[in-house]
Enzyme design. Structure first.
Site, PDB file in Angstrom:
ATOM      1  N   SER A  99     -14.666 -62.385  15.119  1.00  0.00           N
ATOM      2  CA  SER A  99     -14.294 -61.921  13.787  1.00  0.00           C
ATOM      3  C   SER A  99     -15.010 -62.665  12.671  1.00  0.00           C
ATOM      4  CB  SER A  99     -12.779 -62.129  13.621  1.00  0.00           C
ATOM      5  OG  SER A  99     -12.415 -62.030  12.276  1.00  0.00           O
TER       6      SER A  99
ATOM      7  N   GLU B  66     -13.592 -63.606  10.201  1.00  0.00           N
ATOM      8  CA  GLU B  66     -12.653 -64.653   9.761  1.00  0.00           C
ATOM      9  C   GLU B  66     -13.131 -66.031  10.208  1.00  0.00           C
ATOM     10  OE1 GLU B  66      -9.384 -65.117   8.146  1.00  0.00           O
ATOM     11  OE2 GLU B  66     -10.250 -63.376   7.170  1.00  0.00           O
TER      12      GLU B  66
ATOM     13  N   TYR C 114      -5.368 -67.938  12.956  1.00  0.00           N
ATOM     14  CA  TYR C 114      -6.085 -66.823  13.595  1.00  0.00           C
ATOM     15  C   TYR C 114      -7.584 -67.148  13.685  1.00  0.00           C
ATOM     16  CZ  TYR C 114      -8.400 -62.246  13.941  1.00  0.00           C
ATOM     17  OH  TYR C 114      -9.214 -61.198  14.306  1.00  0.00           O
TER      18      TYR C 114
END
Ligand code: NAP
Ligand code: G4F
Length: 335
Positions: free
Chosen positions: A123, A125, A147
């Site tokens: 990701s 992220e 996460y």
């Protein structure tokens, strides 16, 4: 016929990937965890064409049993606790599923089906507090949530299994991708569903957090094609998958409300509950490598994506089932 094994089959990406691989002639096995109420809504259309296998990323033995049973040629690991906001409140669970779960599946693959090809859903992220823009494969990671931290662990586990055991493991570093099948807790779907509810007089406003956060938003249907292409290469490699454009949450609101003839400023309320302890302010991906080596390009511009999502949530409400046209208000708003 090749067998593809998809974890996270009930999620947004799992449903699009299953459809794409069925089109390509694959046998598709989708892994579902046991829940009190099975969540097969997104895969209703293909349930009779795929095989459902019960397993859980928290249970190593279930993964080994399923690989032995189905002998997959390609494994797509899409399962995760995928909601960043929730990861601040469930950091241990997020680490167990989104991080360690990937070590479990890689180890199961190494022991049972080492010839298989593996895709990990990494990701954007992971870039978090970005050190350069746009972000590319070589940009350093600086995750800003439990996460993001779990995804960095999973990403490096994937790279390590490739380097240590010579397994065919790829990591797709995907930037945000959305669709009418997006979970209702993510900001884009929260807005599109809220706009439709407001247009039909079922809701008065939408409470949101940080409107200035910027994301590189693409269409999920395009992105699953890149996942498949990665596993067709001669050598395993990691790729950024993105549009190369960034927009704010505010831009999304503006276009979404305008689609039903409304001004977002009158309906969006700020609620501090939706702020995060640490924010990722800006994401902007550079998909050049995917373009060059996978011949992959995104086909859905931002405005079209917003319209697609609003229209879907509006049309679900229209008795006739027809899609709202630009500038045309739903019947409940007509004078
Ligand atoms: P999603 O809609 O939230 O789907 C997540 C899936 O994981 C669901 O099928 C869920 O099953 C399953 N799952 C959760 N915990 C599990 C467990 N312990 N064992 C087995 N399955 C479990 O996510 P998505 O948007 O499709 O994203 C797919 C993957 O890409 C995720 O790994 C996500 O982190 C990653 N990713 C997504 C984006 C994006 O913008 N969408 C961007 C980059 C990376 P239930 O139905 O039972 O909950
Ligand atoms: O839609 P979001 O919750 O997505 P986020 O955090 O970017 O994560 C998604 O994309 C990642 C890829 O970069 C995936 F890995 C991950 O699994 C997931 O699919 O939030 C987007 C932005 C954030 O900056 C958030 O603070 O929207 C901001 N936001 C503002 N108000 C809100 C809200 N987010 C949510 N969910 N709800 C709000 O009310």
């Amino acid at each position: 016929m090749k067998t593809a094994f998809i974890t996270g089959i009930t999620g947004q990406d799992g449903s699009y990937l299953a459809e794409h691989l069925l089109h390509q002639g694959y046998k598709v096995v989708g892994m579902m965890r046991r829940t009190a109420t099975p969540s097969t809504e997104r895969i209703e259309g293909v349930l009779d064409q795929i095989e459902i296998a019960h397993g859980d990323l928290l249970d190593q033995s279930s993964l080994m049993r399923l690989f032995d049973e189905h002998k997959p040629d390609e494994i797509y690991n899409l399962a995760a606790q995928s909601f960043v906001h929730a990861s601040f409140y469930e950091p241990i669970h997020t680490g167990e599923v989104t991080g360690l779960g990937v070590a479990r599946i890689l180890e199961a693959m190494r022991l049972v089906v080492p010839e298989a090809r593996f895709y990990q859903a990494s990701s954007s992220e992971m870039f978090g507090k970005v050190s350069e823009s746009p972000q590319k494969e070589s940009t350093p990671f600086h995750p800003r949530s439990p996460y993001g931290v779990a995804k960095v662990y999973a990403h490096w586990a994937t790279v390590n299994y490739r380097e240590s055991y010579d397994l065919f493991c790829c990591s797709g570093i995907l930037f945000n991708h959305e669709s009418p099948r997006r979970g209702l807790e993510f900001v884009t779907r929260k807005i599109s569903e809220g706009v439709a509810a407001i247009a039909f007089g079922q809701q008065e406003d939408i409470a949101l957090g940080n409107l200035d956060a910027r994301r590189d938003w693409g269409f999920a249907g395009d992105y699953v094609e890149a996942m498949h292409l990665m596993l067709q290469q001669d050598t395993p490699e990691d790729f950024v998958v993105a549009t190369g454009e960034t927009h704010s949450v505010r831009d999304f609101c503006d276009i979404a409300f305008a689609r039903v003839g409304l001004d977002y400023e009158k309906f969006v309320k700020i609620d501090p509950r939706f702020y995060r302890p640490a924010e990722v302010d800006l994401l902007l991906g550079d998909p050049s490598l995917a373009k060059e080596k996978l011949n992959w390009t995104p086909s859905t511009p931002f405005k079209e994506l917003v319209h697609l999502m609003v229209d879907s949530d509006v049309s679900r409400r229209l008795d006739e089932g027809r899609t709202l046209q630009a500038g045309e208000l739903p019947p409940s708003l007509r004078g």
